[in-house]
Design an enzyme around this catalytic site. Structure first.
Site, PDB file in Angstrom:
ATOM      1  N   LYS A   8       0.855  -1.178   0.000  1.00  0.00           N
ATOM      2  CA  LYS A   8       0.000   0.000   0.000  1.00  0.00           C
ATOM      3  C   LYS A   8       0.893   1.230   0.000  1.00  0.00           C
ATOM      4  O   LYS A   8       1.768   1.384   0.859  1.00  0.00           O
ATOM      5  CB  LYS A   8      -0.921  -0.001   1.224  1.00  0.00           C
ATOM      6  N   GLY A  11      -0.792   8.476  -1.710  1.00  0.00           N
ATOM      7  CA  GLY A  11      -1.320   9.027  -2.951  1.00  0.00           C
ATOM      8  C   GLY A  11      -0.644  10.291  -3.409  1.00  0.00           C
ATOM      9  O   GLY A  11      -1.163  10.991  -4.265  1.00  0.00           O
ATOM     10  N   GLY A  37      -5.522  10.963  -0.582  1.00  0.00           N
ATOM     11  CA  GLY A  37      -6.156  11.971   0.258  1.00  0.00           C
ATOM     12  C   GLY A  37      -5.778  13.410  -0.041  1.00  0.00           C
ATOM     13  O   GLY A  37      -6.656  14.262  -0.217  1.00  0.00           O
ATOM     14  N   ASP A 152      -6.076   1.996   3.253  1.00  0.00           N
ATOM     15  CA  ASP A 152      -5.423   1.011   4.122  1.00  0.00           C
ATOM     16  C   ASP A 152      -6.302  -0.227   4.301  1.00  0.00           C
ATOM     17  O   ASP A 152      -5.828  -1.367   4.246  1.00  0.00           O
ATOM     18  CB  ASP A 152      -5.107   1.618   5.494  1.00  0.00           C
ATOM     19  N   LYS A 210      -2.066   2.917  11.103  1.00  0.00           N
ATOM     20  CA  LYS A 210      -1.225   2.033  10.295  1.00  0.00           C
ATOM     21  C   LYS A 210      -1.180   0.632  10.904  1.00  0.00           C
ATOM     22  O   LYS A 210      -1.285  -0.374  10.193  1.00  0.00           O
ATOM     23  CB  LYS A 210       0.193   2.601  10.183  1.00  0.00           C
TER      24      LYS A 210
END
Length: 249
Positions: A8, A11, A37, A152, A210
């Protein structure tokens, strides 16, 4: 061949070159999930929309969903092009493609915000077999239309469906015993140890989501999950145990 991984990534395209170099150079198969985001926030402001968050999730009224999807889709194309230029053939998808991420609304008060109920992984598996790297934008689908999904949690669901380790790249070295001391990195943690460290306040602030994402990936079926700082050699370092924090069930 090196271990296949789900990674992952954030952005942001700012300073993304180093990360794309790292991903492109990894010798094993990768499935990538990206967020977006900051870019979404910029475009919402540009178009005169207000940005609000509840419980860490972006409130997404129906009249903003089209813009959110446009931003994520365009961002995915840009990231995929960067990886393809570096020699890793990559195709940008969203969870709409192949009805990949079947989702439901989390809470009507949040608007078109969803959580994954089912992952149809066939398309991803076929791409991996063809030597292509899938890059997935976290857009899900219900019977009404598209849903905005936290990247996530989308990554955890996809990792579980594919049975792949889930790597969450962030801006910190991993879970630290002392947040001010990078050398206090904890290389391996069990689910129970994570809960103790949360209760003690050792895992706090921005690290909580996270770590929660990593635990979600484990719950979904990932064999292990990890949190690490993106940078040169991070994926190999994770596999060797010299970088990041690996979470085990």
């Amino acid at each position: 061949m090196a271990q296949a991984l789900l990674v992952k990534i954030g952005g942001s395209l700012r300073e993304a070159g180093e990360l794309l170099d790292e991903l492109a150079g990894y010798p094993g198969p990768l499935v990538l999930v990206h967020g977006g985001g900051p870019r979404i926030g910029e475009w919402l402001a540009r178009m005169g929309f207000e940005t609000r968050f509840q419980r860490g999730l972006r409130v997404t009224p129906p009249d903003q969903m089209e813009l959110v999807e446009m931003v994520l889709t365009t961002l995915g194309k840009e990231l995929a092009a960067g990886l393809s230029r570096r020699g890793r053939p990559t195709v940008a998808l969203s969870g709409r493609d192949g009805l990949m991420l079947q989702a439901r609304v989390v809470d009507e008060a949040l608007g078109r915000v969803g959580e994954v109920e089912r992952v149809r992984a066939t398309l991803l598996e076929q791409m991996l077999q063809a030597g292509v790297t899938p890059l997935v934008a976290p857009i899900g689908l219900d019977e009404v239309g598209p849903l905005n999904i936290n990247a996530d949690t989308a990554a955890g669901a996809v990792a579980g469906a594919l049975g792949l380790p889930a790597v969450f790249l962030t801006d910190v070295e991993g879970v630290l015993r002392d947040p001010k001391d990078p050398s206090s990195r904890l290389p391996v943690l069990s689910r129970a140890e994570v809960r103790v460290l949360m209760d003690q306040g050792v895992i706090s602030g921005g690290m909580i989501p996270k770590v929660e994402a990593a635990l979600n990936a484990l719950a979904r079926g990932a064999p292990w999950a990890a949190v690490a700082k993106g940078g040169p050699g991070v994926l190999q370092g994770l596999l060797e145990g010299t970088l990041g924090t690996r979470l085990l069930g």
